[in-house]
Motif scaffolding. Structure first.
Motif, PDB file in Angstrom:
ATOM      1  N   ILE A   1      29.462  33.090  18.509  1.00 44.92           N
ATOM      2  CA  ILE A   1      29.127  32.399  19.753  1.00 44.92           C
ATOM      3  C   ILE A   1      27.663  32.622  20.134  1.00 44.92           C
ATOM      4  CG2 ILE A   1      29.725  34.067  21.575  1.00 44.92           C
ATOM      5  CD1 ILE A   1      31.003  30.503  21.539  1.00 44.92           C
ATOM      6  N   THR A   2      27.131  33.820  19.907  1.00 52.51           N
ATOM      7  CA  THR A   2      25.724  34.072  20.272  1.00 52.51           C
ATOM      8  C   THR A   2      24.761  33.344  19.342  1.00 52.51           C
ATOM      9  OG1 THR A   2      25.690  36.153  19.024  1.00 52.51           O
ATOM     10  CG2 THR A   2      26.159  36.297  21.384  1.00 52.51           C
ATOM     11  N   ARG A   3      25.190  33.036  18.137  1.00 57.82           N
ATOM     12  CA  ARG A   3      24.331  32.281  17.213  1.00 57.82           C
ATOM     13  C   ARG A   3      24.447  30.770  17.413  1.00 57.82           C
ATOM     14  NH1 ARG A   3      24.618  35.637  11.521  1.00 57.82           N
ATOM     15  NH2 ARG A   3      23.556  37.454  12.355  1.00 57.82           N
ATOM     16  N   THR A   4      25.481  30.349  18.133  1.00 57.57           N
ATOM     17  CA  THR A   4      25.756  28.926  18.324  1.00 57.57           C
ATOM     18  C   THR A   4      25.338  28.426  19.705  1.00 57.57           C
ATOM     19  OG1 THR A   4      27.679  29.232  16.884  1.00 57.57           O
ATOM     20  CG2 THR A   4      27.571  27.177  18.102  1.00 57.57           C
ATOM     21  N   PHE A   5      25.378  29.290  20.705  1.00 50.70           N
ATOM     22  CA  PHE A   5      25.137  28.906  22.092  1.00 50.70           C
ATOM     23  C   PHE A   5      23.937  29.639  22.673  1.00 50.70           C
ATOM     24  CE2 PHE A   5      29.399  27.589  21.466  1.00 50.70           C
ATOM     25  CZ  PHE A   5      29.736  26.677  22.459  1.00 50.70           C
ATOM     26  N   LEU A   6      23.318  29.025  23.665  1.00 49.26           N
ATOM     27  CA  LEU A   6      22.328  29.691  24.503  1.00 49.26           C
ATOM     28  C   LEU A   6      23.066  30.288  25.692  1.00 49.26           C
ATOM     29  CD1 LEU A   6      19.564  26.930  24.545  1.00 49.26           C
ATOM     30  CD2 LEU A   6      19.599  29.042  23.169  1.00 49.26           C
ATOM     31  N   HIS A   7      22.516  31.337  26.289  1.00 52.18           N
ATOM     32  CA  HIS A   7      23.148  31.952  27.458  1.00 52.18           C
ATOM     33  C   HIS A   7      23.410  30.905  28.542  1.00 52.18           C
ATOM     34  CE1 HIS A   7      23.073  34.300  31.294  1.00 52.18           C
ATOM     35  NE2 HIS A   7      24.042  34.894  30.626  1.00 52.18           N
ATOM     36  N   GLY A   8      24.649  30.822  29.005  1.00 58.30           N
ATOM     37  CA  GLY A   8      25.033  29.872  30.044  1.00 58.30           C
ATOM     38  C   GLY A   8      25.457  28.511  29.529  1.00 58.30           C
ATOM     39  N   GLU A   9      25.228  28.232  28.262  1.00 58.74           N
ATOM     40  CA  GLU A   9      25.599  26.931  27.691  1.00 58.74           C
ATOM     41  C   GLU A   9      27.120  26.812  27.601  1.00 58.74           C
ATOM     42  OE1 GLU A   9      24.846  24.337  23.608  1.00 58.74           O
ATOM     43  OE2 GLU A   9      23.854  26.268  23.854  1.00 58.74           O
ATOM     44  N   GLU A  10      27.633  25.630  27.941  1.00 59.43           N
ATOM     45  CA  GLU A  10      29.072  25.347  27.894  1.00 59.43           C
ATOM     46  C   GLU A  10      29.360  24.207  26.937  1.00 59.43           C
ATOM     47  OE1 GLU A  10      30.751  24.280  31.642  1.00 59.43           O
ATOM     48  OE2 GLU A  10      30.064  26.108  32.630  1.00 59.43           O
ATOM     49  N   LYS A  11      30.524  24.266  26.294  1.00 58.98           N
ATOM     50  CA  LYS A  11      30.997  23.148  25.489  1.00 58.98           C
ATOM     51  C   LYS A  11      32.452  22.894  25.856  1.00 58.98           C
ATOM     52  CE  LYS A  11      31.781  21.189  21.054  1.00 58.98           C
ATOM     53  NZ  LYS A  11      31.638  21.184  19.658  1.00 58.98           N
ATOM     54  N   PRO A  12      32.738  21.769  26.530  1.00 62.01           N
ATOM     55  CA  PRO A  12      34.134  21.450  26.866  1.00 62.01           C
ATOM     56  C   PRO A  12      34.961  21.235  25.583  1.00 62.01           C
ATOM     57  CG  PRO A  12      32.613  20.102  28.135  1.00 62.01           C
ATOM     58  CD  PRO A  12      31.800  20.800  27.087  1.00 62.01           C
ATOM     59  N   ILE A  13      36.128  21.853  25.556  1.00 61.11           N
ATOM     60  CA  ILE A  13      37.038  21.713  24.419  1.00 61.11           C
ATOM     61  C   ILE A  13      38.247  20.880  24.831  1.00 61.11           C
ATOM     62  CG2 ILE A  13      38.436  22.965  22.718  1.00 61.11           C
ATOM     63  CD1 ILE A  13      35.386  23.428  22.419  1.00 61.11           C
ATOM     64  N   THR A  14      38.827  21.188  25.981  1.00 64.16           N
ATOM     65  CA  THR A  14      39.958  20.432  26.528  1.00 64.16           C
ATOM     66  C   THR A  14      39.702  20.219  28.019  1.00 64.16           C
ATOM     67  OG1 THR A  14      41.289  22.330  27.203  1.00 64.16           O
ATOM     68  CG2 THR A  14      41.523  21.603  24.907  1.00 64.16           C
TER      69      THR A  14
END
Length: 173
Positions: A41-54
């Protein structure tokens, strides 16, 4: 003449006849899954970044300097050492309980999950100064449950198993 069997001793055996090895193995698996997920997750996202899944779940990169539900997260940093100390003391006590009750399966499953979760979050506190959270559940119009991680999930499942084990033990008497 009957032959005598030599007693064998494991470095991690207990007086109750069970071995600590499976329980330590479960804790290690929790730590491994927790740390792999956090690295991902730390390699994929920036701090605070969200990705809706459902419609009720996001992945998000969040840092928690406090305890559960971000308790004391707004303090000056001393809480890092307090929570690290609590985790170390808890792990020591859990190992004592595992040695004493190594034959009690559900009780030891609960303790192993709690220990693995505590150590997974301890790694974060020592390495980064905060715990990495990324699982974000919510209900529309109600708000978000605080983000959490695999270690927190293991602790919660362990606590649930502990309660079930205690209820079963009480109902036997």
């Amino acid at each position: 003449m009957a032959s005598k069997k030599k007693p064998t001793f494991s470095a991690v055996s207990s007086r109750s006849g069970g071995s600590l090895t499976p329980w330590l193995g479960i804790a290690f698996i929790v730590i491994l899954l927790d740390q792999i997920s956090k690295i991902t997750i730390t390699r994929t996202f920036l701090h605070g970044e969200e990705k809706p899944i459902t419609s009720f779940f996001n992945l998000v990169l969040a840092y928690n300097k406090g305890a559960a539900f971000s308790f004391l997260s707004d303090q000056g940093g001393w809480q890092r050492y307090l929570f690290a100390g609590i985790a170390i003391a808890a792990v020591g006590f859990i190992i004592y309980l595992l040695r004493k009750h190594a034959g009690q399966r559900m009780f030891c499953w609960a303790l192993a999950l709690i220990m693995g979760g505590a150590l997974g979050n301890l790694v974060d506190r020592v390495a980064y100064g905060h715990v990495i959270d990324f699982l974000d559940f919510y209900w529309r119009g109600v708000g978000h449950f605080p983000a959490f991680n695999i270690a927190d999930t293991a602790i919660t499942i362990g606590a649930f198993l502990f309660i079930i084990d205690e209820l079963r033990r009480v109902n036997k008497h």
